[in-house]
Design a protein around this motif. Sequence first.
Motif, mmCIF file in Angstrom:
data_model
loop_
_atom_site.group_PDB
_atom_site.id
_atom_site.type_symbol
_atom_site.label_atom_id
_atom_site.label_comp_id
_atom_site.label_asym_id
_atom_site.label_seq_id
_atom_site.Cartn_x
_atom_site.Cartn_y
_atom_site.Cartn_z
ATOM 1 N N ASP A 1 -15.387 -22.839 29.737
ATOM 2 C CA ASP A 1 -14.685 -24.042 29.292
ATOM 3 C C ASP A 1 -15.454 -25.331 29.527
ATOM 4 O O ASP A 1 -15.226 -26.326 28.857
ATOM 5 N N HIS A 2 -16.337 -25.316 30.512
ATOM 6 C CA HIS A 2 -17.059 -26.556 30.806
ATOM 7 C C HIS A 2 -18.430 -26.503 30.158
ATOM 8 O O HIS A 2 -19.265 -25.672 30.527
ATOM 9 N N ARG A 3 -18.621 -27.361 29.195
ATOM 10 C CA ARG A 3 -19.890 -27.364 28.464
ATOM 11 C C ARG A 3 -20.504 -28.753 28.524
ATOM 12 O O ARG A 3 -19.793 -29.749 28.450
ATOM 13 N N VAL A 4 -21.809 -28.786 28.620
ATOM 14 C CA VAL A 4 -22.510 -30.065 28.554
ATOM 15 C C VAL A 4 -23.774 -29.852 27.739
ATOM 16 O O VAL A 4 -24.445 -28.826 27.859
ATOM 17 N N SER B 1 -21.116 -28.828 34.951
ATOM 18 C CA SER B 1 -22.520 -28.774 35.396
ATOM 19 C C SER B 1 -23.302 -30.013 34.951
ATOM 20 O O SER B 1 -24.529 -30.030 34.999
ATOM 21 N N GLU B 2 -22.562 -31.057 34.510
ATOM 22 C CA GLU B 2 -23.245 -32.249 33.992
ATOM 23 C C GLU B 2 -24.160 -32.889 35.055
ATOM 24 O O GLU B 2 -25.307 -33.231 34.755
ATOM 25 N N ASP B 3 -23.657 -33.025 36.269
ATOM 26 C CA ASP B 3 -24.462 -33.679 37.310
ATOM 27 C C ASP B 3 -25.730 -32.874 37.599
ATOM 28 O O ASP B 3 -26.810 -33.439 37.767
ATOM 29 N N ASP B 4 -25.570 -31.552 37.645
ATOM 30 C CA ASP B 4 -26.733 -30.698 37.908
ATOM 31 C C ASP B 4 -27.749 -30.822 36.783
ATOM 32 O O ASP B 4 -28.962 -30.846 37.009
ATOM 33 N N LEU B 5 -27.249 -30.901 35.546
ATOM 34 C CA LEU B 5 -28.161 -31.019 34.408
ATOM 35 C C LEU B 5 -28.904 -32.349 34.468
ATOM 36 O O LEU B 5 -30.128 -32.410 34.281
ATOM 37 N N LEU B 6 -28.152 -33.419 34.756
ATOM 38 C CA LEU B 6 -28.801 -34.737 34.843
ATOM 39 C C LEU B 6 -29.858 -34.759 35.949
ATOM 40 O O LEU B 6 -30.963 -35.266 35.758
ATOM 41 N N ALA B 7 -29.508 -34.159 37.081
ATOM 42 C CA ALA B 7 -30.465 -34.131 38.189
ATOM 43 C C ALA B 7 -31.705 -33.330 37.796
ATOM 44 O O ALA B 7 -32.847 -33.764 38.052
#
Length: 472
Positions: free
Chosen positions: A231-234, A302-308
């Motif tokens: 459900d959580h997509r980025v 997982s947006e924060d992890d992707l940005l990092a």
Amino acid sequence: VTGTAADGGAPAPGGGPALVAALGRIVGGRHVLTDPDLTGSYRTDWTRRFTGDPLCVVRPADTAEVAAVVAACAAAGAPVTVQGGNTGLVAGAVPGDGDVLLSLTRLTALEPVDAVASQVTVGAGVTLANLQAHARAAGLDFGVDLAARDSATVGGLTATNAGGIRVLRHGDMRAQVVGVEAVLADGTVVAHLGGLPKDNTGYDLVGLLTGSEGTLAALTRVRVRLVPPLDHRVVALVAVEGTGPALDVLRSLRAAGLPLAAAELCYADGVDLVRSYASLKAPFDQAYPAYLLVECAGPAESEDDLLAALGEADGVADATVASDPRGREALWRYREAHTEAISAAGVPVKLDVAVPVGRLAAFTAELPAAVAGAAPGARSIVFGHVNEGNLHVNVLDAVERAEPVTDAVLRLVASYGGSISAEHGIGRAKGAWLPLCRGEAELAMMRRIKAGLDPADLFGRGVLLGSLDAAR
Ligand code: 2HG
Ligand code: ZN
């Protein structure tokens, strides 16, 4: 390869009007089409490059009708081209002249989702979008996705072992298919639909029919595994200086342990074409040579992890990220609209190749010279599924030079140890180049399988091995 569907052979005894009438008695007269105004969308492929002239289009409603249709065609000696949503790109579902075109789009049964096994059995004519919706309504999802989802059917996806944009996460169609029901060339119905994860009871017939491109059987029902809903997509669109940097970024994201669900590559010229076709604004303040689209999907954000991870990765020139549905869709549009935008610009020569991913950057560097040598002035738009080293090379302004362009690119691919068709298949379009990827012993084994299951060459005459034979 002439750019036209191969000849279907001389009209068979018992074919013609008598067969059309017999088919009408099986499926009902209104489901046998001969009027060219009604058969148009079945005769020509999506690219408009390939067309055929069938005896008729027959549209059975269920497995029993498919079996009776195939038996009648076998008795009449009339070749059969099986067609699903007709979204294929190698003319595998374009009829040979005089063929019976067997359209399976009326086989739309959706059986209940087996939530315990996480599987479902559906009719061959169910569209990918309807299968996805059916799975989602049961709290699950289907692991394959691609741009033609509203038309492509499960039967066609299975027959061509379709790949698409989620192979990185869930594998190709063969990785989803756990059972099939099919009608063989003599009208026999064969079914292996139990879906047992452990079942070592002989040859893998399900795996054999998956990817057989309509040359061994007509698939009527397919059982597939389903996947958990993520459900959580980025989505991130990452600007990069070229193919090599795109691979570097992808490698960093993978090393960061992100839940990657897609990694797609496209280039400045393709994005320009898409932008003018779909009236999209530029994704960044300035243009970049290439763009990597990545999607992460999981049960948690997982947006924060992707940005990092993007912040740490070498090779990121710029990036834009979206996690809301509308924003994600807007980023996907730069990639997904490529096929439509190219088609609007002309009739392309479509090549679908893969090379070992470590050699992808070298391959893309050599590609322009190969195309220019074969078709001076042609325009190549390249994009694809970068994780699998799978690029779609679409060559515009080159239909007249289709054969030399195809030859030059596919020989280059072979010299890299690649595949001349990574996901679209061989169909009627690529048989001449099959020996670049498959040795004589392999081809001979395929021929024995074909001869054993379809000795009269009823199904897909001129497709796959038939396409190789037509070129020799
Ligand atoms: C895709 O990845 C499809 O969008 C179509 O495989 C590719 O149009 C193409 O060449
Ligand atoms: Zn693709």
